[in-house]
Design a protein around this motif. Structure first.
Motif, PDB file in Angstrom:
ATOM      1  N   ILE A 101      21.339   3.153  64.019  1.00  0.00           N
ATOM      2  CA  ILE A 101      22.519   3.859  63.491  1.00  0.00           C
ATOM      3  C   ILE A 101      23.769   2.693  63.819  1.00  0.00           C
ATOM      4  CG2 ILE A 101      24.303   5.844  63.852  1.00  0.00           C
ATOM      5  CD1 ILE A 101      22.059   7.501  65.210  1.00  0.00           C
ATOM      6  N   ALA A 102      24.632   2.894  62.701  1.00  0.00           N
ATOM      7  CA  ALA A 102      25.811   2.108  62.841  1.00  0.00           C
ATOM      8  C   ALA A 102      27.101   2.800  63.052  1.00  0.00           C
ATOM      9  CB  ALA A 102      26.026   1.184  61.731  1.00  0.00           C
ATOM     10  N   PHE A 103      28.000   2.658  64.000  1.00  0.00           N
ATOM     11  CA  PHE A 103      29.310   3.159  64.104  1.00  0.00           C
ATOM     12  C   PHE A 103      30.216   2.334  63.593  1.00  0.00           C
ATOM     13  CE2 PHE A 103      26.329   5.483  66.701  1.00  0.00           C
ATOM     14  CZ  PHE A 103      26.625   6.694  66.558  1.00  0.00           C
ATOM     15  N   LEU A 104      31.148   2.768  62.722  1.00  0.00           N
ATOM     16  CA  LEU A 104      32.152   1.813  62.159  1.00  0.00           C
ATOM     17  C   LEU A 104      33.703   2.392  62.809  1.00  0.00           C
ATOM     18  CD1 LEU A 104      30.606   1.166  58.612  1.00  0.00           C
ATOM     19  CD2 LEU A 104      30.105  -0.140  60.815  1.00  0.00           C
ATOM     20  N   ILE A 105      34.291   1.502  63.270  1.00  0.00           N
ATOM     21  CA  ILE A 105      35.628   1.631  63.754  1.00  0.00           C
ATOM     22  C   ILE A 105      36.569   0.972  62.934  1.00  0.00           C
ATOM     23  CG2 ILE A 105      37.253   1.563  65.446  1.00  0.00           C
ATOM     24  CD1 ILE A 105      34.717   1.922  67.517  1.00  0.00           C
ATOM     25  N   GLY A 106      37.473   1.223  62.215  1.00  0.00           N
ATOM     26  CA  GLY A 106      38.803   0.557  61.561  1.00  0.00           C
ATOM     27  C   GLY A 106      39.459  -0.237  62.355  1.00  0.00           C
ATOM     28  N   GLY A 107      40.265  -1.151  61.784  1.00  0.00           N
ATOM     29  CA  GLY A 107      41.389  -1.927  62.416  1.00  0.00           C
ATOM     30  C   GLY A 107      42.731  -0.837  62.741  1.00  0.00           C
ATOM     31  N   HIS A 108      43.552  -1.597  62.908  1.00  0.00           N
ATOM     32  CA  HIS A 108      44.758  -0.806  63.155  1.00  0.00           C
ATOM     33  C   HIS A 108      45.340  -0.076  61.707  1.00  0.00           C
ATOM     34  CE1 HIS A 108      46.709  -4.151  61.222  1.00  0.00           C
ATOM     35  NE2 HIS A 108      47.888  -3.633  61.002  1.00  0.00           N
ATOM     36  N   LEU A 109      44.840  -0.453  60.560  1.00  0.00           N
ATOM     37  CA  LEU A 109      44.902   0.357  59.391  1.00  0.00           C
ATOM     38  C   LEU A 109      44.039   1.565  58.837  1.00  0.00           C
ATOM     39  CD1 LEU A 109      46.004  -2.634  57.040  1.00  0.00           C
ATOM     40  CD2 LEU A 109      47.456  -0.991  58.198  1.00  0.00           C
ATOM     41  N   GLY A 110      43.101   1.541  60.013  1.00  0.00           N
ATOM     42  CA  GLY A 110      41.883   2.609  59.677  1.00  0.00           C
ATOM     43  C   GLY A 110      40.631   2.060  58.841  1.00  0.00           C
ATOM     44  N   LEU A 111      40.152   3.058  58.289  1.00  0.00           N
ATOM     45  CA  LEU A 111      38.892   2.304  57.340  1.00  0.00           C
ATOM     46  C   LEU A 111      39.224   2.551  55.871  1.00  0.00           C
ATOM     47  CD1 LEU A 111      35.965   3.980  59.329  1.00  0.00           C
ATOM     48  CD2 LEU A 111      36.442   1.732  58.995  1.00  0.00           C
ATOM     49  N   HIS A 112      38.690   1.662  55.006  1.00  0.00           N
ATOM     50  CA  HIS A 112      38.819   1.599  53.674  1.00  0.00           C
ATOM     51  C   HIS A 112      38.069   2.972  53.160  1.00  0.00           C
ATOM     52  CE1 HIS A 112      38.513   0.044  49.440  1.00  0.00           C
ATOM     53  NE2 HIS A 112      39.765  -0.398  49.782  1.00  0.00           N
ATOM     54  N   ARG A 113      38.508   3.094  51.897  1.00  0.00           N
ATOM     55  CA  ARG A 113      37.907   4.312  51.105  1.00  0.00           C
ATOM     56  C   ARG A 113      36.256   3.796  51.010  1.00  0.00           C
ATOM     57  NH1 ARG A 113      41.584   2.507  48.179  1.00  0.00           N
ATOM     58  NH2 ARG A 113      40.769   1.257  45.897  1.00  0.00           N
ATOM     59  N   ASN A 114      35.911   2.697  50.652  1.00  0.00           N
ATOM     60  CA  ASN A 114      34.777   2.214  50.403  1.00  0.00           C
ATOM     61  C   ASN A 114      33.747   2.442  51.785  1.00  0.00           C
ATOM     62  OD1 ASN A 114      35.440   1.420  47.904  1.00  0.00           O
ATOM     63  ND2 ASN A 114      35.525  -0.818  48.479  1.00  0.00           N
ATOM     64  N   VAL A 115      34.197   2.280  52.941  1.00  0.00           N
ATOM     65  CA  VAL A 115      33.486   2.481  54.064  1.00  0.00           C
ATOM     66  C   VAL A 115      33.472   4.020  54.348  1.00  0.00           C
ATOM     67  CG1 VAL A 115      33.406   2.335  56.649  1.00  0.00           C
ATOM     68  CG2 VAL A 115      34.356   0.206  55.162  1.00  0.00           C
ATOM     69  N   LEU A 116      34.328   4.853  53.944  1.00  0.00           N
ATOM     70  CA  LEU A 116      34.119   6.260  54.046  1.00  0.00           C
ATOM     71  C   LEU A 116      33.243   6.806  53.192  1.00  0.00           C
ATOM     72  CD1 LEU A 116      38.082   7.036  54.841  1.00  0.00           C
ATOM     73  CD2 LEU A 116      36.126   6.998  56.499  1.00  0.00           C
ATOM     74  N   SER A 117      33.105   6.197  51.810  1.00  0.00           N
ATOM     75  CA  SER A 117      32.370   6.803  50.910  1.00  0.00           C
ATOM     76  C   SER A 117      31.066   6.189  51.130  1.00  0.00           C
ATOM     77  CB  SER A 117      32.814   6.231  49.519  1.00  0.00           C
ATOM     78  OG  SER A 117      32.731   5.031  49.352  1.00  0.00           O
ATOM     79  N   ARG A 118      30.881   5.217  51.933  1.00  0.00           N
ATOM     80  CA  ARG A 118      29.187   4.899  52.118  1.00  0.00           C
ATOM     81  C   ARG A 118      28.603   5.255  53.435  1.00  0.00           C
ATOM     82  NH1 ARG A 118      25.257   4.247  54.199  1.00  0.00           N
ATOM     83  NH2 ARG A 118      23.798   2.454  54.526  1.00  0.00           N
ATOM     84  N   ALA A 119      29.789   5.902  54.280  1.00  0.00           N
ATOM     85  CA  ALA A 119      29.287   6.647  55.589  1.00  0.00           C
ATOM     86  C   ALA A 119      28.261   7.923  55.135  1.00  0.00           C
ATOM     87  CB  ALA A 119      30.359   7.253  56.321  1.00  0.00           C
TER      88      ALA A 119
END
Length: 157
Positions: A101-119
């Motif tokens: 399992i991969a857990f993805l944490i964004g930077g100070h701007l959060g996560l891009h919509r491409n990451v959110l849609s891939r999740a």
């Protein structure tokens, strides 16, 4: 189980780094843990969208081709789980044969919509806003707690 938590940039605060090392060590008693440090790829003066897109590329590339079977994006608008519910979720995934399992944490701007849609799943640590560095520590502590719940240990009580 194996957890991949790619980190966008180094942890700057020593006290957070100490906590991250502590919980990473504890968690490794129960699971394999990989926390590669990625370049943050933040270009000062560039539009936020461009910086987010670069970070998304880094995060998604880290997950590609390494056997990741489930991608969890940390998102304040995601599903908030109790510690017991997180442990149950991990148990269900293990029963389904998911071992990485991969857990993805964004930077100070959060996560891009491409990451959110891939999740495959969006997890909220809280309705409160945390720095991405503090989110690392909170995630590790909660994964450790979930593993101790699964193992029936007294840490959670």
């Amino acid at each position: 189980m194996k957890f991949l938590i790619p980190l966008l940039g180094k942890t700057r605060e020593a006290y957070l780094e100490e906590g991250i090392r502590d919980y990473a060590g504890r968690l490794r008693r129960y699971a394999t843990l990989d926390m590669p440090i990625l370049k943050e790829r933040h270009v000062h003066g560039a539009p936020d969208e461009r910086n987010l897109a670069r970070q998304a590329e880094e995060l998604l590339a880290c997950c590609a081709g390494v056997g990741i079977q489930l991608v969890v994006a940390l998102d304040p608008l995601g599903t908030a789980l109790s510690s017991e519910e997180l442990a149950a979720l991990l148990s269900r995934r293990q029963e389904q044969g998911i071992a990485e399992i991969a857990f993805l944490i964004g930077g100070h701007l959060g996560l891009h919509r491409n990451v959110l849609s891939r999740a495959d799943f969006r997890l909220s640590l809280s309705k409160l806003t945390f720095t991405h560095e503090l989110s690392r520590l909170l995630l590790l502590e909660q994964l450790y707690r979930a593993c101790t719940i699964q193992a029936g240990h007294k840490y959670h009580i």
